[in-house]
Design a protein around this motif. Sequence first.
Motif, PDB file in Angstrom:
ATOM      1  N   SER A  57      41.222  24.407  42.487  1.00 48.20           N
ATOM      2  CA  SER A  57      42.350  25.044  41.800  1.00 48.20           C
ATOM      3  C   SER A  57      41.808  25.874  40.641  1.00 48.20           C
ATOM      4  CB  SER A  57      43.360  24.002  41.296  1.00 48.20           C
ATOM      5  OG  SER A  57      42.788  23.137  40.340  1.00 48.20           O
ATOM      6  N   MET A  58      42.292  27.098  40.540  1.00 43.81           N
ATOM      7  CA  MET A  58      41.857  28.044  39.502  1.00 43.81           C
ATOM      8  C   MET A  58      43.076  28.360  38.646  1.00 43.81           C
ATOM      9  SD  MET A  58      38.641  28.487  40.509  1.00 43.81           S
ATOM     10  CE  MET A  58      38.029  29.990  39.739  1.00 43.81           C
ATOM     11  N   LEU A  59      42.970  28.121  37.329  1.00 43.28           N
ATOM     12  CA  LEU A  59      44.164  28.128  36.485  1.00 43.28           C
ATOM     13  C   LEU A  59      44.587  29.513  36.030  1.00 43.28           C
ATOM     14  CD1 LEU A  59      43.620  24.900  34.371  1.00 43.28           C
ATOM     15  CD2 LEU A  59      44.283  25.188  36.754  1.00 43.28           C
ATOM     16  N   GLY A  60      43.718  30.507  36.206  1.00 38.41           N
ATOM     17  CA  GLY A  60      44.078  31.846  35.756  1.00 38.41           C
ATOM     18  C   GLY A  60      43.561  32.925  36.676  1.00 38.41           C
ATOM     19  N   ASP A  61      44.031  34.171  36.413  1.00 43.43           N
ATOM     20  CA  ASP A  61      43.415  35.317  37.069  1.00 43.43           C
ATOM     21  C   ASP A  61      42.173  35.720  36.258  1.00 43.43           C
ATOM     22  OD1 ASP A  61      44.296  36.763  34.823  1.00 43.43           O
ATOM     23  OD2 ASP A  61      45.892  37.813  35.904  1.00 43.43           O
ATOM     24  N   ALA A  62      41.555  36.819  36.623  1.00 38.52           N
ATOM     25  CA  ALA A  62      40.298  37.203  35.975  1.00 38.52           C
ATOM     26  C   ALA A  62      40.474  37.446  34.480  1.00 38.52           C
ATOM     27  CB  ALA A  62      39.719  38.443  36.653  1.00 38.52           C
ATOM     28  N   GLN A  63      41.706  37.762  34.050  1.00 40.31           N
ATOM     29  CA  GLN A  63      41.973  38.018  32.628  1.00 40.31           C
ATOM     30  C   GLN A  63      42.486  36.780  31.889  1.00 40.31           C
ATOM     31  OE1 GLN A  63      43.069  40.434  35.084  1.00 40.31           O
ATOM     32  NE2 GLN A  63      41.071  41.345  34.616  1.00 40.31           N
ATOM     33  N   GLY A  64      42.607  35.651  32.599  1.00 43.24           N
ATOM     34  CA  GLY A  64      43.072  34.425  31.954  1.00 43.24           C
ATOM     35  C   GLY A  64      44.580  34.263  31.921  1.00 43.24           C
ATOM     36  N   ASN A  65      45.288  35.040  32.744  1.00 39.42           N
ATOM     37  CA  ASN A  65      46.740  34.897  32.845  1.00 39.42           C
ATOM     38  C   ASN A  65      47.094  33.984  34.015  1.00 39.42           C
ATOM     39  OD1 ASN A  65      47.221  36.895  30.768  1.00 39.42           O
ATOM     40  ND2 ASN A  65      46.611  38.429  32.278  1.00 39.42           N
ATOM     41  N   ALA A  66      48.269  33.354  33.932  1.00 39.55           N
ATOM     42  CA  ALA A  66      48.749  32.490  35.014  1.00 39.55           C
ATOM     43  C   ALA A  66      49.386  33.357  36.100  1.00 39.55           C
ATOM     44  CB  ALA A  66      49.749  31.492  34.439  1.00 39.55           C
ATOM     45  N   PRO A  67      49.532  32.843  37.331  1.00 39.17           N
ATOM     46  CA  PRO A  67      49.363  31.447  37.736  1.00 39.17           C
ATOM     47  C   PRO A  67      47.995  31.098  38.302  1.00 39.17           C
ATOM     48  CG  PRO A  67      50.457  32.645  39.493  1.00 39.17           C
ATOM     49  CD  PRO A  67      50.213  33.634  38.384  1.00 39.17           C
ATOM     50  N   GLY A  68      47.089  32.027  38.480  1.00 36.93           N
ATOM     51  CA  GLY A  68      45.838  31.675  39.138  1.00 36.93           C
ATOM     52  C   GLY A  68      46.034  31.494  40.629  1.00 36.93           C
ATOM     53  N   GLY A  69      45.299  30.556  41.211  1.00 38.79           N
ATOM     54  CA  GLY A  69      45.386  30.324  42.650  1.00 38.79           C
ATOM     55  C   GLY A  69      44.346  29.315  43.076  1.00 38.79           C
ATOM     56  N   TYR A  70      43.863  29.440  44.299  1.00 35.77           N
ATOM     57  CA  TYR A  70      42.943  28.455  44.868  1.00 35.77           C
ATOM     58  C   TYR A  70      41.742  29.150  45.481  1.00 35.77           C
ATOM     59  CZ  TYR A  70      46.703  25.253  44.011  1.00 35.77           C
ATOM     60  OH  TYR A  70      47.664  24.519  43.373  1.00 35.77           O
ATOM     61  N   LEU A  71      40.576  28.728  45.066  1.00 33.44           N
ATOM     62  CA  LEU A  71      39.323  29.265  45.590  1.00 33.44           C
ATOM     63  C   LEU A  71      38.862  28.405  46.748  1.00 33.44           C
ATOM     64  CD1 LEU A  71      36.733  31.094  45.235  1.00 33.44           C
ATOM     65  CD2 LEU A  71      35.857  29.268  43.754  1.00 33.44           C
ATOM     66  N   GLN A  72      38.434  29.051  47.835  1.00 36.77           N
ATOM     67  CA  GLN A  72      37.887  28.310  48.966  1.00 36.77           C
ATOM     68  C   GLN A  72      36.396  28.594  49.086  1.00 36.77           C
ATOM     69  OE1 GLN A  72      40.095  28.626  52.603  1.00 36.77           O
ATOM     70  NE2 GLN A  72      38.413  27.876  53.868  1.00 36.77           N
ATOM     71  N   LEU A  73      35.622  27.513  49.216  1.00 32.33           N
ATOM     72  CA  LEU A  73      34.180  27.612  49.435  1.00 32.33           C
ATOM     73  C   LEU A  73      33.849  27.044  50.814  1.00 32.33           C
ATOM     74  CD1 LEU A  73      32.817  26.168  46.059  1.00 32.33           C
ATOM     75  CD2 LEU A  73      33.220  28.578  46.609  1.00 32.33           C
ATOM     76  N   SER A  74      32.807  27.580  51.421  1.00 27.40           N
ATOM     77  CA  SER A  74      32.303  26.988  52.659  1.00 27.40           C
ATOM     78  C   SER A  74      31.442  25.775  52.319  1.00 27.40           C
ATOM     79  CB  SER A  74      31.458  28.010  53.420  1.00 27.40           C
ATOM     80  OG  SER A  74      30.233  28.235  52.721  1.00 27.40           O
ATOM     81  N   LYS A  75      31.059  25.013  53.343  1.00 24.79           N
ATOM     82  CA  LYS A  75      30.220  23.841  53.080  1.00 24.79           C
ATOM     83  C   LYS A  75      28.824  24.241  52.623  1.00 24.79           C
ATOM     84  CE  LYS A  75      29.035  23.070  57.957  1.00 24.79           C
ATOM     85  NZ  LYS A  75      29.129  22.077  59.052  1.00 24.79           N
ATOM     86  N   GLU A  76      28.474  25.531  52.796  1.00 27.61           N
ATOM     87  CA  GLU A  76      27.196  26.036  52.269  1.00 27.61           C
ATOM     88  C   GLU A  76      27.360  26.594  50.855  1.00 27.61           C
ATOM     89  OE1 GLU A  76      28.313  27.085  55.371  1.00 27.61           O
ATOM     90  OE2 GLU A  76      27.086  25.625  56.470  1.00 27.61           O
ATOM     91  N   PHE A  77      28.536  26.403  50.256  1.00 27.42           N
ATOM     92  CA  PHE A  77      28.843  26.840  48.885  1.00 27.42           C
ATOM     93  C   PHE A  77      28.844  28.367  48.760  1.00 27.42           C
ATOM     94  CE2 PHE A  77      26.527  22.752  48.636  1.00 27.42           C
ATOM     95  CZ  PHE A  77      27.632  21.956  48.368  1.00 27.42           C
ATOM     96  N   GLU A  78      29.352  29.012  49.795  1.00 23.82           N
ATOM     97  CA  GLU A  78      29.586  30.455  49.731  1.00 23.82           C
ATOM     98  C   GLU A  78      31.068  30.691  49.474  1.00 23.82           C
ATOM     99  OE1 GLU A  78      27.208  32.627  49.757  1.00 23.82           O
ATOM    100  OE2 GLU A  78      25.596  31.229  50.305  1.00 23.82           O
ATOM    101  N   ILE A  79      31.381  31.752  48.737  1.00 21.38           N
ATOM    102  CA  ILE A  79      32.776  32.085  48.465  1.00 21.38           C
ATOM    103  C   ILE A  79      33.426  32.610  49.742  1.00 21.38           C
ATOM    104  CG2 ILE A  79      34.325  33.592  47.165  1.00 21.38           C
ATOM    105  CD1 ILE A  79      32.197  33.626  44.933  1.00 21.38           C
ATOM    106  N   VAL A  80      34.442  31.898  50.238  1.00 20.93           N
ATOM    107  CA  VAL A  80      35.198  32.362  51.402  1.00 20.93           C
ATOM    108  C   VAL A  80      36.276  33.346  50.945  1.00 20.93           C
ATOM    109  CG1 VAL A  80      36.724  31.650  53.289  1.00 20.93           C
ATOM    110  CG2 VAL A  80      34.753  30.222  52.653  1.00 20.93           C
ATOM    111  N   GLY A  81      36.890  33.035  49.799  1.00 22.11           N
ATOM    112  CA  GLY A  81      37.973  33.861  49.255  1.00 22.11           C
ATOM    113  C   GLY A  81      39.036  32.968  48.668  1.00 22.11           C
ATOM    114  N   ARG A  82      40.251  33.474  48.610  1.00 19.35           N
ATOM    115  CA  ARG A  82      41.370  32.655  48.139  1.00 19.35           C
ATOM    116  C   ARG A  82      41.888  31.817  49.298  1.00 19.35           C
ATOM    117  NH1 ARG A  82      44.315  35.723  43.252  1.00 19.35           N
ATOM    118  NH2 ARG A  82      45.738  33.970  43.443  1.00 19.35           N
ATOM    119  N   TRP A  83      42.187  30.562  49.001  1.00 20.09           N
ATOM    120  CA  TRP A  83      42.667  29.654  50.054  1.00 20.09           C
ATOM    121  C   TRP A  83      44.118  29.932  50.397  1.00 20.09           C
ATOM    122  CZ3 TRP A  83      46.612  25.937  49.513  1.00 20.09           C
ATOM    123  CH2 TRP A  83      46.798  25.098  50.623  1.00 20.09           C
TER     124      TRP A  83
END
Length: 451
Positions: free
Chosen positions: A147-173
């Motif tokens: 869970s990510m609490l903000g956008d890149a500027q620190g404003n709400a609502p943020g969203g959810y980051l998804q990582l692969s099992k190799e710890f690569e950024i998949v994108g937003r969940w």
Amino acid sequence: MTNHCCGPGYASPAEAMRAPREKLLYTIAIYTGTGIQKPDYLCTIDVDPESSTYSQVISRLQMPGIGDELHHSGWNACSSCHGDASMERKYLIVPGVRSSNLHIVDCGTDPRNPTLFKVIDGAEIKTRTNLSAPHTVHCLGSEIIVSMLGDAQGNAPGGYLQLSKEFEIVGRWENSMGSIKFGYDFWYQPRHNVMVSSEWAAPNTFMPGFDLEEVGHLKYGREIHFWDFEKKEPKQTFYLGEDGLIPLEVRFHHNPDSSHGFVGAALSANIIHWWKDAAGDWQWEKIVDVDNEPHPEWPIPIPGVISVILLSMDDRYLYLCNWLHGDIRQYDISDPHNAKLTGQVWMGGLLGRAPEVNGVRVTGGPQMIQLSLDGKRLYVTTSLFSTWDNQFYPEIRTNGGCMLMVNCDTENGGMEIDPLFVVDFGKEPNGPSRCHETRYPGGDCTSDIWV
């Protein structure tokens, strides 16, 4: 089923309760906000009573940078991967709320001396997903969701980051945030195709410190959200009103067939219970209400501030911490509609009921807790968030945090602070630090989800 053919975790909560006793803890310690220009770090604490270094920090893994504000952490794999022999509970994902860096720590190669495996750069996360301020880490099978609490500027609502099992950024969940205003914690119950998420505030609001007026200006959350887990979108929102000011930690029953869950509303100091009724509709109610307490130096009575809740692995007991009052409570929730107070101990707090415990002057209040799998030992730490600590407990800068252990009676209910266990973070080598969340190598009561 023999262990060597299985993946990490346990076949069921009952099996988890029969696991060997924990011998090591991994606890986050921070210098952010203390004035000490040193990196935050991950402590390894010896909790084997047979060991000569029992109740001591035996290793410290410093992060590469300064000012991460390490906060919560989560495993790369849990009991949701139990059927996958290719998975291993080896890596702890340790996010920095302020830096948005994700530190991947190898705890499996040498459990007593974890090492840094990889850093996912916060700037890259912001660029690729427009997300910042990572909070809760959960795994589901081979995927990791944060869970990510903000956008890149620190404003709400943020969203959810998804990582692969190799710890690569998949994108937003998530496929949609719907009308959700804020993010914080989340938990899912896959057999009911549901995820529940809670609300704190935008990073730009909570990071500088707490301003009560901003609650009135609706800059803090008072809603919980029920998601269609497969569609990855919110489906229903409950407005909790004055009973649900700042709903933080979310916990479902460990029993994967159960629809019952709980959230602690920090500022209104209530426990909210939800469940699915016979018609298949979600309902909620307030089951615990902690009264505000008068204080000679406060213009208003002090709220408890329930900063954390936790369920025992057998779903019988709910534990909570009142960070400002200073008490840790145990409730029997065998009937989830009717919580019964069965234990209470004091540790720090503004009410002055436990200024010194086991020879340590406790500054701050009970804040983060982790329960042993068998339900008998509760480890408690004292720091909430650096700027909030400094505001409500200014002496924590010089005194540091501490960890205590509470022995829990799982038969009859009841709690008592263990007189032989204390870790004083005021005496760390680089000066007083603060301790936050704790994990065990074999999994614990807040990281395992069954599918």
